[in-house]
Every structure is written in C-alpha cells, then in structure tokens.
Design a protein around this motif. Structure first.
Motif: not given
Length: 232
Positions: A4-5, A26-28, A51-52, A38-39
């Motif tokens: 997670l980035l 795997r990058v989110l 929430a993220c 993207l979030i």
C-alpha cells in the motif's frame, strides 16, 4: 509482495509505484481524489486513514508493506493571522504526520497477525536541517515522522515489523521543474555539492529497496537522498 503506497498519483509516489511494479510487486496506491486503480483518500480528514486501510485490506487481503508518501508542503508566514497559522499547522500535521501514524498503527496490527511486514516513511532533509521561515510546520512534521519511524523500529523488530525512512532533499517532479528553471533554481543548485537535484526515480528506487530488500538489521535507518546538501 502486496504494498500500500499513499500519494501514488505523481512525483515520488508514482516513481516508487513504477519501480515496485517493474520489480514484480503488487502496488495499491492512493490519491486525494482517487482514479483508475487508486483508493481515494484525503488525509486531511482524520477518518481517511482508517477507511483507506480497510479498503486496502479488502482489495489486497494480506499487506506486506506500507509506504507513507502522501504529504503537503504549504507555506504560512510567521506573521499570518492567528486563525490561518493554526489552521496551516493543523492541516500539515494531520496529513504529514497523524495520517501516517494512523496507517502505521493499523499496519503494525496487521503485520503482527501475519508474520511481519515493512513500513517506509517518506520524510525530508527538512526533518534534520529545518526549512524556510514559511515552513516551520513542514519541518516539524517530518522530524516527528523520523522519530515515529525509529520508535516503531525499536518497538516491534522482535515481531518482524521493520521500519525505515527516506529523507529526500529538493527533488525534481512535475511540480518543481518550472521552479528549477527560474532564479530560485540557481539558489537550490548552489546548495547541492552533487550539482543537481535528485530525480523522483532515484527516490522511488530507494523506497523500492527499503520496502522489499533492505536487510532486516537496517531497521530504524533513515536514508538521505540529497546530493550531500545535508550530511550527518
């Protein structure tokens, strides 16, 4: 690895996401307004970090590393009206420090339940040497983020939770190219023994290494990427 980035849509965050993806991870990513893959996470909202993280767990399942890159660099004069001064400090500390701490706390709980993990915090040279008179709050937020990194490293290494920070100096991104072409750019370069600013790709590669390959014994380290403009 599943990573997670935050702040992944441009600049250092995008460079780090690209480096990690090319390396097979795997990058989110997140951005304030979201976007393809993207979030959406506006970290000026105190509820955004929770929430993220929940959404990241929903999409990724297990998370192996967290990169706290999202941040703001907004000036406020020392003689600004009281309300503006207070608001600027609150926003900068919320985005640059509190949200990163909130995400790190959630990550640590997740990592402890899943055999470990890594946290990489994007700090700044300003956290050590300070910044301009208009950026007390920025320097303070980055110094505190370095302290958080070291505290996590000391507190959780025995459980396989590793923490690192990268401290860039002036870095060329989409937002800084125009500035560097101006007179301000000459002053910046005169302060850098290397003779040029760091590229976003250089910082991104440092993040990739810390998030995936840095030896466990280097937990607690802060890696400077500033062309020797500040050495310690």
């Amino acid at each position: 690895m599943n990573i997670l980035l935050t702040g992944a849509s441009r600049g250092i965050g995008k460079a780090a996401a690209d480096a990690l993806t090319v390396a097979g991870h795997r990058v989110l990513g997140t951005s304030t307004k979201g976007g393809e893959g993207l979030i959406a996470a506006d970290f000026s909202d105190p509820a955004a970090a929770g929430a993220c993280w929940a959404e990241a767990e929903r999409r990724l399942g297990r998370i192996d590393a967290l990169v706290n890159n999202a941040g703001v660099y907004e000036a406020v004069a020392d003689d600004a009206p009281e309300a503006e001064w207070q608001s600027s400090w609150a926003r900068t500390l919320q985005v640059n420090l509190q949200a990163a701490a909130d995400l790190s706390r959630l990550a640590i709980a997740h990592f402890r339940a899943n055999g470990g993990g890594r946290i990489v915090n994007v700090a700044s040279r300003a956290g050590y040497r300070g910044d301009s008179p208009q950026h007390w709050h920025y320097a303070a937020s980055k110094a505190a983020l370095i302290a958080v990194t070291k505290t996590i490293a000391r507190g959780y290494a025995h459980e396989g939770v590793l923490a690192f920070a990268v401290a860039p100096g002036f870095t060329v991104t989409e937002m800084t190219e125009e500035y560097l072409a101006s007179r301000g750019g000459e002053k910046v370069l005169a302060d850098i023994p290397l003779g040029r600013v760091a590229s976003a790709a250089e910082v991104g590669e440092t993040i990739r290494w810390l998030a995936t390959q840095a030896p466990a014994s280097s937990t607690g380290s802060v890696i400077d990427v500033n062309g020797a403009s500040y050495v310690r």
